[in-house]
Scaffold this motif. Sequence first.
Motif, mmCIF file in Angstrom:
data_model
loop_
_atom_site.group_PDB
_atom_site.id
_atom_site.type_symbol
_atom_site.label_atom_id
_atom_site.label_comp_id
_atom_site.label_asym_id
_atom_site.label_seq_id
_atom_site.Cartn_x
_atom_site.Cartn_y
_atom_site.Cartn_z
ATOM 1 N N LEU A 120 3.204 42.716 24.644
ATOM 2 C CA LEU A 120 2.402 43.942 24.637
ATOM 3 C C LEU A 120 3.164 45.081 23.961
ATOM 4 N N ILE A 121 4.469 45.170 24.206
ATOM 5 C CA ILE A 121 5.280 46.214 23.575
ATOM 6 C C ILE A 121 5.243 46.053 22.057
ATOM 7 N N ARG A 122 5.317 44.830 21.583
ATOM 8 C CA ARG A 122 5.356 44.585 20.131
ATOM 9 C C ARG A 122 4.031 44.901 19.453
ATOM 10 N N ARG A 123 2.927 44.799 20.199
ATOM 11 C CA ARG A 123 1.629 45.050 19.572
ATOM 12 C C ARG A 123 1.001 46.381 19.987
ATOM 13 N N ARG A 176 18.405 55.111 41.180
ATOM 14 C CA ARG A 176 18.181 55.794 39.905
ATOM 15 C C ARG A 176 16.677 56.023 39.764
ATOM 16 N N LEU A 177 16.228 57.131 40.311
ATOM 17 C CA LEU A 177 14.793 57.375 40.430
ATOM 18 C C LEU A 177 14.103 57.495 39.077
ATOM 19 N N THR A 178 14.716 58.196 38.148
ATOM 20 C CA THR A 178 14.079 58.389 36.844
ATOM 21 C C THR A 178 13.892 57.062 36.131
ATOM 22 N N GLN A 179 14.928 56.215 36.153
ATOM 23 C CA GLN A 179 14.802 54.907 35.496
ATOM 24 C C GLN A 179 13.776 54.042 36.215
ATOM 25 N N ALA A 180 13.748 54.115 37.550
ATOM 26 C CA ALA A 180 12.762 53.339 38.299
ATOM 27 C C ALA A 180 11.352 53.764 37.908
ATOM 28 N N SER A 181 11.152 55.060 37.740
ATOM 29 C CA SER A 181 9.843 55.565 37.355
ATOM 30 C C SER A 181 9.446 55.079 35.966
ATOM 31 N N HIS A 182 10.387 55.137 35.026
ATOM 32 C CA HIS A 182 10.109 54.672 33.663
ATOM 33 C C HIS A 182 9.809 53.174 33.650
ATOM 34 N N ALA A 183 10.555 52.417 34.453
ATOM 35 C CA ALA A 183 10.326 50.977 34.510
ATOM 36 C C ALA A 183 8.969 50.669 35.135
ATOM 37 N N TYR A 184 8.634 51.394 36.193
ATOM 38 C CA TYR A 184 7.336 51.167 36.843
ATOM 39 C C TYR A 184 6.184 51.390 35.873
ATOM 40 N N ASP A 185 6.326 52.349 34.952
ATOM 41 C CA ASP A 185 5.267 52.622 33.977
ATOM 42 C C ASP A 185 4.863 51.378 33.201
ATOM 43 N N ARG A 186 5.832 50.509 32.936
ATOM 44 C CA ARG A 186 5.527 49.308 32.167
ATOM 45 C C ARG A 186 4.693 48.307 32.982
ATOM 46 N N LEU A 187 4.774 48.383 34.314
ATOM 47 C CA LEU A 187 4.041 47.443 35.165
ATOM 48 C C LEU A 187 2.531 47.689 35.133
ATOM 49 N N PRO A 188 2.041 48.891 35.494
ATOM 50 C CA PRO A 188 0.596 49.105 35.411
ATOM 51 C C PRO A 188 0.074 49.037 33.992
ATOM 52 N N THR A 189 0.898 49.429 33.011
ATOM 53 C CA THR A 189 0.467 49.344 31.616
ATOM 54 C C THR A 189 0.210 47.896 31.229
ATOM 55 N N LEU A 191 -0.391 45.287 33.322
ATOM 56 C CA LEU A 191 -1.498 44.713 34.087
ATOM 57 C C LEU A 191 -2.834 45.315 33.661
ATOM 58 N N ARG A 192 -2.829 46.573 33.241
ATOM 59 C CA ARG A 192 -4.066 47.196 32.743
ATOM 60 C C ARG A 192 -4.537 46.472 31.478
ATOM 61 N N ASP A 193 -3.578 46.101 30.635
ATOM 62 C CA ASP A 193 -3.942 45.356 29.432
ATOM 63 C C ASP A 193 -4.495 43.987 29.783
ATOM 64 N N ALA A 194 -3.934 43.372 30.835
ATOM 65 C CA ALA A 194 -4.435 42.072 31.279
ATOM 66 C C ALA A 194 -5.865 42.186 31.797
ATOM 67 N N LYS A 198 -9.366 40.521 30.222
ATOM 68 C CA LYS A 198 -10.127 39.705 31.173
ATOM 69 C C LYS A 198 -9.310 38.543 31.740
ATOM 70 N N LEU A 199 -7.985 38.742 31.853
ATOM 71 C CA LEU A 199 -7.136 37.757 32.520
ATOM 72 C C LEU A 199 -7.173 37.955 34.027
ATOM 73 N N ILE A 200 -7.294 39.212 34.467
ATOM 74 C CA ILE A 200 -7.412 39.530 35.876
ATOM 75 C C ILE A 200 -8.532 40.548 36.035
ATOM 76 N N ARG A 201 -9.041 40.682 37.260
ATOM 77 C CA ARG A 201 -10.130 41.614 37.519
ATOM 78 C C ARG A 201 -9.640 42.957 38.033
ATOM 79 N N ILE A 202 -8.495 42.958 38.716
ATOM 80 C CA ILE A 202 -8.013 44.159 39.388
ATOM 81 C C ILE A 202 -6.570 44.425 38.978
ATOM 82 N N ASN A 203 -6.241 45.687 38.706
ATOM 83 C CA ASN A 203 -4.858 46.085 38.456
ATOM 84 C C ASN A 203 -4.237 46.473 39.796
#
Length: 409
Positions: A120-123, A176-189, A191-194, A198-203
């Motif tokens: 996803l990052i590459r595209r 390291r709260l700031t890094q944790a926050s930045h890393a978490y951003d990649r998770l919903p991003t 799953l939202r793409d998934a 139409k790979l999953i119904r719910i994020n």
Amino acid sequence: MLVVTWTPVDNHYLKDTRTVREVDVMPSETAAKPRKPQTSFGTLGEKNGRYYPTYVGPDGKRHKAPVSFTDKAYARAWLNAQHAAIEAGEWEASTAQEIAGKFVPARGKPAEFQSYALDLIRRSPTRQGLPLAVRTSEEYERLVNSSLTAFHGRDLRFITADDVDAGWDDMLDYGRLTQASHAYDRLPTTLRDAVDKKLIRINPANIPGASSIRTGKKVRRPSDTEVAAVLDALPESWRALFVCEAWGGLRYGEVTELRRRDIELGQRIGADGETLLPTAKINVTRAVVWSKGSGSVGKAPNSEAGVRLVPLSTRAAVVLTEFLAGDSAPADPDALLWTALGATDTFALVHWRIWGNAVEEAGVEYFSAHGLRHYAATLYAQAGATLAELQAIVGHSTAQAAMRYQHAA
């Protein structure tokens, strides 16, 4: 109203013999309709390989899951969660369906989280539709590979809200709260793409505030006295570089990519009407970034706001004019103004070491070189620059970013 009755007669059924003359013949061995399997709580319906759990709630009404499940275990887990809420006295008809968010039903083909996130990052394009900057892509990849290890090897179709909560707790344990926050951003991003694919119904990644939490460490804006003391302590060949940061507000990547042709020198008449004072303007059109694959690479600024003409004060113009007239400055107009040739370390390390030594020699409380950019933004604001003018000079694309760089004097 016609009442229909069935009467067995010699292995046949006669339909309402008093009013209907015809005889409906039905086999005695009629195949029974398959019954829904009963669970300890509720009922599981199955159709075309998907499961549809339902149950009767405390309100006496039958409730069904808002989605179907391909995995029978997840369907049962949804029923068990509803049952647990009823037993605990926490069940409400208006919120019962929310429990389904903890059981993300598989829908598409299997997809391993780490591989999917990196792809996803590459595209993924920028907001302007352009490819992500190399440094940005590398940082996103680092976060996925180092901070989201709890999801490596997991089929993203079966990542639940409980999994996300546990992963977030693990990230916070590092402190390291700031890094944790930045890393978490990649998770919903991811799953939202998934969901979009139409790979999953719910994020399931929906932790309030996780994307905005920060450590709280602020860049200290130095005083005029501190800046003057450190600039005096710098080697003469490097003083002009830090003057561009302190009085021009240039970023590290911008000032280290400056070439002689980027500097416009001139003169103006002083207030007495006779004295000629030097002037200097800096054309910022490029910035240097560091890439794992290519090392230091010059490129255009991240936004259009980064391309700008920065006017310097008279005292900054004096320092820059003297530097360009000296032996340390290159004669070639396309040559970089400052290099670390002959040094065994990278330019960034040389920059950091020279700055650190000057701060120590000046005997002032330590402040980072990036603090000079905050210092410059505050000087422009104190001189009467409007917010729009400040954005144009310092190179901010939003008013919010420009406001963050202003400090009380």
